[in-house]
Design a protein around this motif. Sequence first.
Motif, PDB file in Angstrom:
ATOM      1  N   ARG A  38       0.783  -1.142   0.145  1.00  0.00           N
ATOM      2  CA  ARG A  38       0.027   0.061  -0.019  1.00  0.00           C
ATOM      3  C   ARG A  38       0.703   1.256  -0.007  1.00  0.00           C
ATOM      4  NH1 ARG A  38      -5.306   0.731   2.112  1.00  0.00           N
ATOM      5  NH2 ARG A  38      -5.150  -1.305   2.854  1.00  0.00           N
ATOM      6  N   GLY A  39       0.682   1.975  -1.114  1.00  0.00           N
ATOM      7  CA  GLY A  39       1.537   3.198  -0.972  1.00  0.00           C
ATOM      8  C   GLY A  39       1.238   4.101  -2.414  1.00  0.00           C
ATOM      9  N   MET A  40       2.009   5.147  -2.535  1.00  0.00           N
ATOM     10  CA  MET A  40       1.953   5.944  -3.953  1.00  0.00           C
ATOM     11  C   MET A  40       2.327   5.415  -5.052  1.00  0.00           C
ATOM     12  SD  MET A  40       0.566   8.775  -4.601  1.00  0.00           S
ATOM     13  CE  MET A  40       0.617   9.530  -3.266  1.00  0.00           C
ATOM     14  N   LEU A  41       1.718   5.264  -6.387  1.00  0.00           N
ATOM     15  CA  LEU A  41       2.054   4.643  -7.373  1.00  0.00           C
ATOM     16  C   LEU A  41       2.925   5.730  -8.014  1.00  0.00           C
ATOM     17  CD1 LEU A  41       2.194   2.375  -9.542  1.00  0.00           C
ATOM     18  CD2 LEU A  41      -0.048   3.179 -10.378  1.00  0.00           C
ATOM     19  N   LYS A  42       4.281   5.620  -7.887  1.00  0.00           N
ATOM     20  CA  LYS A  42       5.170   6.882  -8.642  1.00  0.00           C
ATOM     21  C   LYS A  42       5.509   6.567  -9.968  1.00  0.00           C
ATOM     22  CE  LYS A  42       6.640   9.355  -5.601  1.00  0.00           C
ATOM     23  NZ  LYS A  42       6.019  10.811  -5.425  1.00  0.00           N
ATOM     24  N   THR A  43       5.828   5.338 -10.609  1.00  0.00           N
ATOM     25  CA  THR A  43       6.111   4.953 -11.778  1.00  0.00           C
ATOM     26  C   THR A  43       5.453   3.698 -12.587  1.00  0.00           C
ATOM     27  OG1 THR A  43       8.355   5.940 -11.122  1.00  0.00           O
ATOM     28  CG2 THR A  43       8.333   4.573 -13.518  1.00  0.00           C
ATOM     29  N   VAL A  44       4.910   3.887 -13.713  1.00  0.00           N
ATOM     30  CA  VAL A  44       4.676   2.814 -14.502  1.00  0.00           C
ATOM     31  C   VAL A  44       5.576   2.389 -15.837  1.00  0.00           C
ATOM     32  CG1 VAL A  44       2.614   1.771 -15.768  1.00  0.00           C
ATOM     33  CG2 VAL A  44       2.250   3.271 -13.583  1.00  0.00           C
ATOM     34  N   MET A  45       5.923   1.254 -15.822  1.00  0.00           N
ATOM     35  CA  MET A  45       6.632   0.698 -16.976  1.00  0.00           C
ATOM     36  C   MET A  45       5.953  -0.549 -17.327  1.00  0.00           C
ATOM     37  SD  MET A  45       8.918   3.099 -17.075  1.00  0.00           S
ATOM     38  CE  MET A  45      10.183   2.650 -18.240  1.00  0.00           C
ATOM     39  N   PRO A  46       6.295  -0.855 -18.754  1.00  0.00           N
ATOM     40  CA  PRO A  46       5.674  -1.892 -19.364  1.00  0.00           C
ATOM     41  C   PRO A  46       5.763  -2.944 -18.267  1.00  0.00           C
ATOM     42  CG  PRO A  46       6.485  -0.653 -20.892  1.00  0.00           C
ATOM     43  CD  PRO A  46       6.928  -0.077 -19.606  1.00  0.00           C
ATOM     44  N   ASP A  47       7.090  -3.453 -17.880  1.00  0.00           N
ATOM     45  CA  ASP A  47       7.541  -4.553 -17.264  1.00  0.00           C
ATOM     46  C   ASP A  47       7.555  -4.363 -15.513  1.00  0.00           C
ATOM     47  OD1 ASP A  47       9.612  -2.880 -17.148  1.00  0.00           O
ATOM     48  OD2 ASP A  47      10.877  -4.351 -17.181  1.00  0.00           O
ATOM     49  N   HIS A  48       7.276  -3.380 -15.253  1.00  0.00           N
ATOM     50  CA  HIS A  48       7.272  -3.174 -13.755  1.00  0.00           C
ATOM     51  C   HIS A  48       6.558  -1.754 -13.144  1.00  0.00           C
ATOM     52  CE1 HIS A  48      10.776  -0.703 -14.273  1.00  0.00           C
ATOM     53  NE2 HIS A  48      10.774  -0.053 -13.218  1.00  0.00           N
ATOM     54  N   ILE A  49       6.177  -1.773 -11.893  1.00  0.00           N
ATOM     55  CA  ILE A  49       5.919  -0.805 -11.380  1.00  0.00           C
ATOM     56  C   ILE A  49       6.654  -0.121 -10.361  1.00  0.00           C
ATOM     57  CG2 ILE A  49       3.536  -0.817 -12.179  1.00  0.00           C
ATOM     58  CD1 ILE A  49       2.572  -1.601  -9.208  1.00  0.00           C
ATOM     59  N   VAL A  50       6.521   1.175  -9.762  1.00  0.00           N
ATOM     60  CA  VAL A  50       7.259   1.438  -8.607  1.00  0.00           C
ATOM     61  C   VAL A  50       6.134   2.089  -7.534  1.00  0.00           C
ATOM     62  CG1 VAL A  50       9.002   3.012  -7.611  1.00  0.00           C
ATOM     63  CG2 VAL A  50       9.200   2.055  -9.662  1.00  0.00           C
TER      64      VAL A  50
END
Length: 73
Positions: A38-50
């Motif tokens: 649970r947190g802030m979705l900072k980055t979205v890439m095709p193969d991963h998220i941060v």
Amino acid sequence: MNSQNVSMNSAIDPYVYQTLMSIQGRPVVVQTTQGSVRGMLKTVMPDHIVVEVSGTPFFIRTQQIVWVFPDQR
């Protein structure tokens, strides 16, 4: 010297990617095969998220995501 060819394959789900892009920058809950984050979705890439949790970035492979939803808290 021994040279080897390395090939990497990654399955990309365009629907999951587009959905994640639409909620980037918002708080989220992500269920992975190893537990929930649970947190802030900072980055979205095709193969991963941060997902940032208390200032710490968690790098989550898209293939490990079971479900995700915006956090209303």
